[in-house]
Scaffold this motif. Structure first.
Motif, PDB file in Angstrom:
ATOM      1  N   ILE A  47       5.192  -6.712 -58.805  1.00 34.63           N
ATOM      2  CA  ILE A  47       4.121  -7.624 -59.217  1.00 34.63           C
ATOM      3  C   ILE A  47       3.933  -8.705 -58.159  1.00 34.63           C
ATOM      4  O   ILE A  47       2.823  -9.016 -57.728  1.00 34.63           O
ATOM      5  CB  ILE A  47       4.464  -8.266 -60.583  1.00 34.63           C
ATOM      6  CG1 ILE A  47       4.646  -7.180 -61.651  1.00 34.63           C
ATOM      7  CG2 ILE A  47       3.423  -9.284 -61.002  1.00 34.63           C
ATOM      8  CD1 ILE A  47       3.462  -6.294 -61.867  1.00 34.63           C
ATOM      9  N   ARG A  69       2.359  -7.213 -54.998  1.00 34.36           N
ATOM     10  CA  ARG A  69       0.918  -6.963 -55.062  1.00 34.36           C
ATOM     11  C   ARG A  69       0.130  -8.261 -55.089  1.00 34.36           C
ATOM     12  O   ARG A  69      -1.047  -8.292 -54.732  1.00 34.36           O
ATOM     13  CB  ARG A  69       0.591  -6.115 -56.282  1.00 34.36           C
ATOM     14  CG  ARG A  69       0.977  -4.666 -56.072  1.00 34.36           C
ATOM     15  CD  ARG A  69       0.628  -3.843 -57.270  1.00 34.36           C
ATOM     16  NE  ARG A  69       0.995  -2.448 -57.073  1.00 34.36           N
ATOM     17  CZ  ARG A  69       1.204  -1.600 -58.077  1.00 34.36           C
ATOM     18  NH1 ARG A  69       1.093  -2.019 -59.320  1.00 34.36           N
ATOM     19  NH2 ARG A  69       1.505  -0.356 -57.834  1.00 34.36           N
ATOM     20  N   LYS A  70       0.784  -9.338 -55.512  1.00 34.15           N
ATOM     21  CA  LYS A  70       0.117 -10.624 -55.462  1.00 34.15           C
ATOM     22  C   LYS A  70       0.055 -11.109 -54.014  1.00 34.15           C
ATOM     23  O   LYS A  70      -0.936 -11.682 -53.576  1.00 34.15           O
ATOM     24  CB  LYS A  70       0.914 -11.616 -56.321  1.00 34.15           C
ATOM     25  CG  LYS A  70       0.157 -12.848 -56.666  1.00 34.15           C
ATOM     26  CD  LYS A  70       0.936 -13.665 -57.678  1.00 34.15           C
ATOM     27  CE  LYS A  70       0.537 -15.097 -57.531  1.00 34.15           C
ATOM     28  NZ  LYS A  70       1.662 -16.012 -57.405  1.00 34.15           N
ATOM     29  N   TYR A 111      -9.657 -13.447 -63.254  1.00 34.49           N
ATOM     30  CA  TYR A 111      -8.776 -12.389 -63.760  1.00 34.49           C
ATOM     31  C   TYR A 111      -7.341 -12.529 -63.221  1.00 34.49           C
ATOM     32  O   TYR A 111      -6.374 -12.501 -63.972  1.00 34.49           O
ATOM     33  CB  TYR A 111      -9.335 -11.008 -63.394  1.00 34.49           C
ATOM     34  CG  TYR A 111      -8.474  -9.883 -63.892  1.00 34.49           C
ATOM     35  CD1 TYR A 111      -8.506  -9.535 -65.226  1.00 34.49           C
ATOM     36  CD2 TYR A 111      -7.596  -9.208 -63.049  1.00 34.49           C
ATOM     37  CE1 TYR A 111      -7.699  -8.527 -65.723  1.00 34.49           C
ATOM     38  CE2 TYR A 111      -6.784  -8.201 -63.531  1.00 34.49           C
ATOM     39  CZ  TYR A 111      -6.843  -7.860 -64.866  1.00 34.49           C
ATOM     40  OH  TYR A 111      -6.031  -6.872 -65.350  1.00 34.49           O
ATOM     41  N   GLY A 112      -7.237 -12.708 -61.918  1.00 34.61           N
ATOM     42  CA  GLY A 112      -5.908 -12.807 -61.305  1.00 34.61           C
ATOM     43  C   GLY A 112      -5.123 -14.000 -61.824  1.00 34.61           C
ATOM     44  O   GLY A 112      -3.929 -13.916 -62.082  1.00 34.61           O
ATOM     45  N   LYS A 138      -5.503 -15.417 -64.716  1.00 36.21           N
ATOM     46  CA  LYS A 138      -5.098 -15.133 -66.096  1.00 36.21           C
ATOM     47  C   LYS A 138      -3.869 -14.239 -66.123  1.00 36.21           C
ATOM     48  O   LYS A 138      -2.915 -14.490 -66.852  1.00 36.21           O
ATOM     49  CB  LYS A 138      -6.232 -14.401 -66.819  1.00 36.21           C
ATOM     50  CG  LYS A 138      -7.188 -15.295 -67.581  1.00 36.21           C
ATOM     51  CD  LYS A 138      -8.315 -14.425 -68.063  1.00 36.21           C
ATOM     52  CE  LYS A 138      -8.921 -14.816 -69.360  1.00 36.21           C
ATOM     53  NZ  LYS A 138     -10.021 -13.879 -69.692  1.00 36.21           N
ATOM     54  N   VAL A 139      -3.921 -13.197 -65.291  1.00 37.84           N
ATOM     55  CA  VAL A 139      -2.832 -12.231 -65.278  1.00 37.84           C
ATOM     56  C   VAL A 139      -1.515 -12.881 -64.858  1.00 37.84           C
ATOM     57  O   VAL A 139      -0.458 -12.588 -65.395  1.00 37.84           O
ATOM     58  CB  VAL A 139      -3.203 -11.062 -64.334  1.00 37.84           C
ATOM     59  CG1 VAL A 139      -1.984 -10.321 -63.856  1.00 37.84           C
ATOM     60  CG2 VAL A 139      -4.164 -10.112 -65.032  1.00 37.84           C
ATOM     61  N   HIS A 140      -1.614 -13.795 -63.890  1.00 42.60           N
ATOM     62  CA  HIS A 140      -0.379 -14.445 -63.427  1.00 42.60           C
ATOM     63  C   HIS A 140      -0.145 -15.772 -64.129  1.00 42.60           C
ATOM     64  O   HIS A 140       0.754 -16.522 -63.755  1.00 42.60           O
ATOM     65  CB  HIS A 140      -0.432 -14.640 -61.907  1.00 42.60           C
ATOM     66  CG  HIS A 140      -0.476 -13.342 -61.162  1.00 42.60           C
ATOM     67  ND1 HIS A 140       0.591 -12.494 -61.112  1.00 42.60           N
ATOM     68  CD2 HIS A 140      -1.467 -12.728 -60.480  1.00 42.60           C
ATOM     69  CE1 HIS A 140       0.267 -11.416 -60.406  1.00 42.60           C
ATOM     70  NE2 HIS A 140      -0.976 -11.521 -60.031  1.00 42.60           N
ATOM     71  N   LEU A 181      -9.778 -11.478 -54.985  1.00 45.76           N
ATOM     72  CA  LEU A 181      -8.450 -11.330 -54.409  1.00 45.76           C
ATOM     73  C   LEU A 181      -7.912 -12.678 -53.923  1.00 45.76           C
ATOM     74  O   LEU A 181      -6.747 -12.995 -54.102  1.00 45.76           O
ATOM     75  CB  LEU A 181      -8.575 -10.370 -53.230  1.00 45.76           C
ATOM     76  CG  LEU A 181      -7.347  -9.665 -52.772  1.00 45.76           C
ATOM     77  CD1 LEU A 181      -6.770  -8.881 -53.920  1.00 45.76           C
ATOM     78  CD2 LEU A 181      -7.721  -8.729 -51.634  1.00 45.76           C
ATOM     79  N   THR A 237      -8.309 -15.539 -55.054  1.00 49.94           N
ATOM     80  CA  THR A 237      -7.894 -16.491 -56.095  1.00 49.94           C
ATOM     81  C   THR A 237      -6.393 -16.512 -56.302  1.00 49.94           C
ATOM     82  O   THR A 237      -5.847 -17.522 -56.698  1.00 49.94           O
ATOM     83  CB  THR A 237      -8.556 -16.169 -57.459  1.00 49.94           C
ATOM     84  OG1 THR A 237      -8.168 -14.854 -57.856  1.00 49.94           O
ATOM     85  CG2 THR A 237     -10.062 -16.268 -57.386  1.00 49.94           C
ATOM     86  N   VAL A 238      -5.709 -15.400 -56.047  1.00 51.77           N
ATOM     87  CA  VAL A 238      -4.259 -15.402 -56.253  1.00 51.77           C
ATOM     88  C   VAL A 238      -3.503 -15.713 -54.953  1.00 51.77           C
ATOM     89  O   VAL A 238      -2.290 -15.575 -54.886  1.00 51.77           O
ATOM     90  CB  VAL A 238      -3.743 -14.074 -56.864  1.00 51.77           C
ATOM     91  CG1 VAL A 238      -4.275 -13.900 -58.267  1.00 51.77           C
ATOM     92  CG2 VAL A 238      -4.095 -12.879 -56.003  1.00 51.77           C
TER      93      VAL A 238
END
Lengths: 287, 250
Positions: free
Chosen positions: B80, B83-84, B106-107, B109-111, B160, B162-163
């Motif tokens: 994880i 990929r970040k 999205y990113g 939120k996911v992280h 992309l 954003t993370v």
């Protein structure tokens, strides 16, 4: 030579067209037949006295089917409460987690589940579910709860297969995009895959509802068929379909027409559900 | 050009029985653009997908050899987290079927990063970085799928960013775009080089020549030649590289 094969091709085409259209003809005939038999009573008694009337005493001139409309919706939602989470979970498992071998085993098993005659479901309900409810929760066991459980299982194949198709048609690129940002598998499923398949999943629920509301045999065997609106989940109830099946054999005159009116109401409800599933939801997909 | 952002040592990869990467020793320098060129099926996309373990999604893939991310063995990294840090942009723009704003956060939120305010600031910063802020600032709630292909691809790059990845992998990012949009995305890549390391797979040799600092040429799973872009395109050492860039095959 060319001309001959051309006419042969045309012949096949016309025969197939005729058969294809005949199914449309049957649909039309069913509609015409039910409306023809069912509408006169609506004109005679009045729409509101039938669909909003509480008392069903057809030999005494009361044709109120409101309790049955309510009951039909109650068992349908009950079935959905039980069948929707199970069915959706199964569809998610099948499309996202299961290996090829598991899929090869589960898919035919589900088709078999869909093929079991409804009288067998009713039988199982009477033998196992009804006593279980009676012994552990009280009441006669012939109840909204028992019916919802059996119907919940009966609508599983519909929900699973349509949700599964919706989930598997989510493009792989969405999943890749999500994984590539460091999302876990479950995050990808519930944040990307399920929202993308939302309309198909909703359609599966609605078609499942259509299946539940139309089910007859299993329902009359376990619902108890009492003529009132149930106030608890342990109360017996009678659905629209059950009403027709139970009384048609001995009904005559206005009583018989009353049953056709019940059929008209049922038909309208199913049409609305199908309309929502096919148009309301698919149109969103196209957007 | 301080150190290596990515490096492989004797990397072999098999799809079932097919040997797709043959003992590849490859490196990507920090804050540079490196391109991978070669004919279709040469393994360049496969190599790219090794760096954020996208090949894990395919059944029946086996790998041996070592991959280093900033000189850390990839085996030691959480997938994880990896990929970040190593983000990827795909051949076909793949925004999710949500609004522009939902795509961009999205990113986060996911992280589970950031407050509402931070999210809004990030969205603006990342859209500015890809040159979309002026166009999209009033359309944040409109569906991302309605945008043009170029805008979608830029949006995917913004998503992309954003993370805050360190390395951006681009898998033929311009193949769905027209020539003018392609040029603009190339300009964007050069702009992004200041803050990010970029590895791009392309079968457009002119593109490799235009944007990249280093170029690797692959053929049949083998990294035939690697060097500075100007050297590869003007004085290739290997005969096969010369044949490919002069258009004798591929």
């Amino acid at each position: 030579m060319i001309k001959k094969s051309f006419t042969k091709e045309n012949f096949v085409k016309w025969v197939l067209t005729a058969f294809a259209l005949s199914s449309l003809l049957f649909l039309f005939l069913i509609f015409a037949f039910i409306l023809f038999e069912g509408l006169p009573l609506f004109l005679k008694i009045g729409l509101s006295k039938i669909i909003a009337g509480f008392k069903w005493a057809p030999t005494k001139g009361s044709f109120g089917i409101f309790p049955m409309i309510v009951s039909s919706f109650l068992v349908t939602f009950g079935a959905l409460i039980i069948g929707a989470p199970m069915g959706l979970s199964c569809a998610i498992y099948l499309s996202e987690y299961s290996g090829k071998r598991m899929k090869m085993f589960l898919k035919p098993a589900l088709e078999l589940l869909a093929g079991i005659p409804s009288v067998v479901y009713g039988f199982l309900g009477v033998i196992y579910i009804v006593p279980l409810v009676r012994n552990y929760l009280g009441g006669s066991g012939f109840s909204l709860l028992s019916t919802s459980i059996i119907l919940g299982v009966m609508i599983l194949p519909t929900i699973i297969s349509i949700s599964f198709d919706a989930l598997t048609s989510v493009p792989r690129t969405y999943r890749e995009g999500s994984f590539a940002m460091g999302a876990t598998k479950w995050q990808t499923i519930y944040r990307v895959v399920i929202p993308s398949a939302k309309s198909g999943i909703l359609a599966s629920f609605i078609l499942g509802m259509g299946r539940a509301i139309g089910e007859t045999m299993a329902v009359i065997m376990i619902a108890g068929n009492a003529l009132r609106i149930p106030v608890s989940i342990l109360d017996p109830l009678r659905t629209l379909t059950g009403n027709i099946a139970l009384e048609l054999a001995y009904a005559t005159g206005d009583h018989r027409l009353g049953l056709f009116s019940t059929g008209v109401v049922l038909l309208v409800i199913i049409m609305i559900l199908n309309y929502i599933a096919n148009f309301g939801i698919k149109r969103k997909v196209i957007k | 050009m301080d150190g290596y952002a990515l490096r492989t040592e004797k990397l072999n990869l098999y799809y079932g029985t097919m040997h797709a990467l043959l003992s590849v020793n490859f490196k990507v320098f920090e804050n540079s653009i490196t391109s991978l060129i070669g004919p279709s099926g040469c393994g360049k996309s496969t190599l790219l997908r090794c760096f954020n373990r996208m090949n894990d999604l395919i059944d029946d893939v086996r790998m041996d050899g070592t991959i280093f991310v900033k000189e850390q063995d990839m085996e030691m990294l959480d997938i994880i987290e990896l990929r970040k840090r190593v983000g990827m942009v795909f051949q076909r723009p793949n925004p999710f079927p949500f609004s522009v704003y939902e795509n961009l956060i999205y990113g986060l939120k996911v992280h589970d990063i950031g407050s509402r305010k931070y999210k809004q600031e990030t969205v603006e910063r990342c859209l500015r970085a890809v040159g979309l802020w002026e166009d999209l600032k009033d359309k944040l709630s409109s569906p991302a799928l309605n945008l043009s292909e170029e805008t979608k691809q830029r949006l995917c790059i913004a998503r992309l960013l954003t993370v805050e990845p360190e390395i951006i992998l681009l898998d033929e990012p311009c193949s769905a775009l027209d020539p003018i949009a392609t040029l603009r995305v190339e300009e964007l890549m050069v702009e992004l080089k200041k803050n990010y390391t970029i590895l791009i797979v392309t079968h457009n040799m002119q593109q490799a020549a235009r944007v990249s600092d280093y170029t690797g040429f692959m053929l049949l799973g083998e990294l035939v030649e690697f060097g500075e872009t100007s050297q590869i395109f003007t004085s290739p050492k290997d005969k096969r590289t010369e044949d490919y860039i002069t258009g004798r095959f591929g």
